[in-house]
Design an enzyme around this catalytic site. Structure first.
Site, PDB file in Angstrom:
ATOM      1  N   LYS A 182      -9.726   0.556  14.660  1.00  0.00           N
ATOM      2  CA  LYS A 182      -8.320   0.942  14.827  1.00  0.00           C
ATOM      3  C   LYS A 182      -7.998   1.076  16.327  1.00  0.00           C
ATOM      4  O   LYS A 182      -6.923   0.679  16.775  1.00  0.00           O
ATOM      5  CB  LYS A 182      -8.025   2.270  14.115  1.00  0.00           C
ATOM      6  CG  LYS A 182      -8.124   2.245  12.602  1.00  0.00           C
ATOM      7  CD  LYS A 182      -7.097   1.388  11.900  1.00  0.00           C
ATOM      8  CE  LYS A 182      -5.695   1.922  11.937  1.00  0.00           C
ATOM      9  NZ  LYS A 182      -4.779   1.095  11.083  1.00  0.00           N
TER      10      LYS A 182
ATOM     11  N   ALA B 286      -1.302  -2.683   7.627  1.00  0.00           N
ATOM     12  CA  ALA B 286      -2.459  -3.126   6.822  1.00  0.00           C
ATOM     13  C   ALA B 286      -3.777  -2.669   7.436  1.00  0.00           C
ATOM     14  O   ALA B 286      -3.954  -2.682   8.653  1.00  0.00           O
ATOM     15  CB  ALA B 286      -2.461  -4.647   6.706  1.00  0.00           C
TER      16      ALA B 286
ATOM     17  N   GLY C 181       0.817  -1.220   0.000  1.00  0.00           N
ATOM     18  CA  GLY C 181       0.000   0.000   0.000  1.00  0.00           C
ATOM     19  C   GLY C 181       0.844   1.260   0.000  1.00  0.00           C
ATOM     20  O   GLY C 181       2.073   1.237  -0.112  1.00  0.00           O
TER      21      GLY C 181
HETATM   22  P1  NAD Z   1      -3.424   1.459   1.784  1.00  0.00           P
HETATM   23  O1  NAD Z   1      -4.823   1.043   1.500  1.00  0.00           O
HETATM   24  O2  NAD Z   1      -2.678   2.161   0.705  1.00  0.00           O
HETATM   25  O3  NAD Z   1      -2.555   0.220   2.246  1.00  0.00           O
HETATM   26  C1  NAD Z   1      -3.069  -0.799   3.077  1.00  0.00           C
HETATM   27  C2  NAD Z   1      -2.520  -2.134   2.595  1.00  0.00           C
HETATM   28  O4  NAD Z   1      -3.035  -3.144   3.471  1.00  0.00           O
HETATM   29  C3  NAD Z   1      -2.967  -2.489   1.169  1.00  0.00           C
HETATM   30  O5  NAD Z   1      -1.861  -2.854   0.371  1.00  0.00           O
HETATM   31  C4  NAD Z   1      -3.916  -3.667   1.374  1.00  0.00           C
HETATM   32  O6  NAD Z   1      -3.909  -4.599   0.307  1.00  0.00           O
HETATM   33  C5  NAD Z   1      -3.370  -4.270   2.665  1.00  0.00           C
HETATM   34  N1  NAD Z   1      -4.368  -5.078   3.364  1.00  0.00           N
HETATM   35  C6  NAD Z   1      -5.670  -4.754   3.601  1.00  0.00           C
HETATM   36  N2  NAD Z   1      -6.296  -5.752   4.230  1.00  0.00           N
HETATM   37  C7  NAD Z   1      -5.370  -6.737   4.410  1.00  0.00           C
HETATM   38  C8  NAD Z   1      -5.422  -8.028   4.995  1.00  0.00           C
HETATM   39  N3  NAD Z   1      -6.558  -8.519   5.511  1.00  0.00           N
HETATM   40  N4  NAD Z   1      -4.280  -8.761   5.020  1.00  0.00           N
HETATM   41  C9  NAD Z   1      -3.130  -8.285   4.479  1.00  0.00           C
HETATM   42  N5  NAD Z   1      -3.037  -7.076   3.896  1.00  0.00           N
HETATM   43  C10 NAD Z   1      -4.140  -6.305   3.860  1.00  0.00           C
HETATM   44  O7  NAD Z   1      -3.499   2.359   3.118  1.00  0.00           O
HETATM   45  P2  NAD Z   1      -2.474   3.469   3.640  1.00  0.00           P
HETATM   46  O8  NAD Z   1      -3.045   4.796   3.312  1.00  0.00           O
HETATM   47  O9  NAD Z   1      -1.089   3.122   3.212  1.00  0.00           O
HETATM   48  O10 NAD Z   1      -2.630   3.274   5.208  1.00  0.00           O
HETATM   49  C11 NAD Z   1      -1.686   2.495   5.928  1.00  0.00           C
HETATM   50  C12 NAD Z   1      -2.060   2.490   7.394  1.00  0.00           C
HETATM   51  O11 NAD Z   1      -2.072   3.818   7.905  1.00  0.00           O
HETATM   52  C13 NAD Z   1      -3.450   1.921   7.684  1.00  0.00           C
HETATM   53  O12 NAD Z   1      -3.357   1.113   8.840  1.00  0.00           O
HETATM   54  C14 NAD Z   1      -4.306   3.129   7.970  1.00  0.00           C
HETATM   55  O13 NAD Z   1      -5.349   2.832   8.873  1.00  0.00           O
HETATM   56  C15 NAD Z   1      -3.289   4.060   8.588  1.00  0.00           C
HETATM   57  N6  NAD Z   1      -3.592   5.485   8.407  1.00  0.00           N
HETATM   58  C16 NAD Z   1      -3.664   6.011   7.154  1.00  0.00           C
HETATM   59  C17 NAD Z   1      -3.923   7.370   6.998  1.00  0.00           C
HETATM   60  C18 NAD Z   1      -3.982   8.006   5.631  1.00  0.00           C
HETATM   61  O14 NAD Z   1      -4.242   9.237   5.550  1.00  0.00           O
HETATM   62  N7  NAD Z   1      -3.722   7.273   4.546  1.00  0.00           N
HETATM   63  C19 NAD Z   1      -4.109   8.179   8.131  1.00  0.00           C
HETATM   64  C20 NAD Z   1      -4.014   7.596   9.404  1.00  0.00           C
HETATM   65  C21 NAD Z   1      -3.751   6.239   9.540  1.00  0.00           C
END
Ligand code: NAD
Length: 242
Positions: free
Chosen positions: A144, A73, A15
């Site tokens: 979360k 993830a 991701g």
């Molecule tokens: P993203 O969707 O780009 O990446 C998440 C990855 O997790 C994806 O590649 C997906 O295929 C994988 N995934 C999902 N379910 C899965 C499972 N059951 N088993 C294995 N892999 C799985 O998200 P991101 O934006 O890179 O976010 C990363 C983390 O940061 C997340 O935990 C999210 O909650 C947290 N977060 C993101 C933001 C934001 O603004 N993007 C803000 C705060 C927190």
């Protein structure tokens, strides 16, 4: 003698944030693999699997020789079916913890979210002592918060050290949520709507800084005793924090 280097498994490493963490580990010459339900890159060992299946995680940990997991993830925010959030972020995170303890992994860094303490109102000058609101904002943030609680609860158990980070909004190359959402609003011609009184504030952090914070958190997880509270620091050390 120099301490041996960690071997990293980035769960969710296909991701947005996960890929930046992989890149930074590669840049500093670390051994890194990815575990994810989808494969988007082919430059590091990849383990296909779902974190809600503990055995799939355990196999990847054993095969890769992982000593440090960075678990980023999560399903994206805004899904119509909320059940997936609990399955992945709570049950899946618990499965990661169990697999880590079973296979002798020493460190687990978990990406939580600033949203776990959001209650719909401005929250200013708070720190990690603020508990999640009694009524969670939504299923994503609730899951979360429970995933984070499980990770912190596991600290020091079964040989595992844990830490959770709470980024707010993340922006930068590879983002597929924030900019896509803003652009969709623009495409629908909804730009004349105003939410609130135009004094709303929100934290945004550049993705490479969030990724770097994960590396620092992993590097700091060790069996050393925890740092003393600020008030108990010697005066000459306190000035480094002012
Ligand atoms: P993203 O969707 O780009 O990446 C998440 C990855 O997790 C994806 O590649 C997906 O295929 C994988 N995934 C999902 N379910 C899965 C499972 N059951 N088993 C294995 N892999 C799985 O998200 P991101 O934006 O890179 O976010 C990363 C983390 O940061 C997340 O935990 C999210 O909650 C947290 N977060 C993101 C933001 C934001 O603004 N993007 C803000 C705060 C927190």
């Amino acid at each position: 003698m120099a301490a041996s280097k960690d071997v990293y498994l980035i769960i969710g490493g296909s991701g947005f944030l996960g890929r930046h963490i992989v890149n930074q580990l590669l840049e500093r010459g670390d051994n890194v693999s990815v575990f994810d339900i989808v494969q988007r890159y082919h430059d590091v060992p990849f383990y296909s699997g779902d974190i809600s299946e503990k055995d799939q995680v355990a196999v990847a940990l054993r095969k890769s020789g992982t000593t440090c997991i960075i678990h980023v993830a999560s399903p994206p925010h805004g899904l119509k079916d909320p059940s997936l959030y609990w399955k992945v972020n709570v049950d899946g995170t618990k499965a990661v913890i169990a697999a880590a303890q079973e296979t002798g992994v020493q460190k687990l860094v978990f990406t939580s979210s600033a949203g776990v303490v959001f209650n719909g109102s401005d929250i200013i000058d708070i720190d990690e002592r603020l508990p999640p609101p009694e009524k969670p904002m939504d299923a994503y943030n609730d899951s979360k918060a429970h995933g984070e609680a499980a990770v912190l609860e596991a600290n020091g158990k079964g040989g595992l050290l844990t830490v959770a980070l709470r980024p707010a909004g993340i922006f930068g190359p590879g983002d597929h949520q924030v900019m896509a959402g803003l652009y969709a609003v623009y495409e629908k011609g909804q730009t004349h709507f105003q939410i609130g009184d135009n004094t709303n504030i929100f934290d945004w952090t550049y993705v490479e800084n969030v990724a770097y914070a994960h590396l620092l958190a992993a590097d700091k997880l060790s069996l050393l005793p925890p740092a003393p509270p600020f008030d108990e620091l010697p005066e000459d050390e306190k000035k480094h924090y002012s």
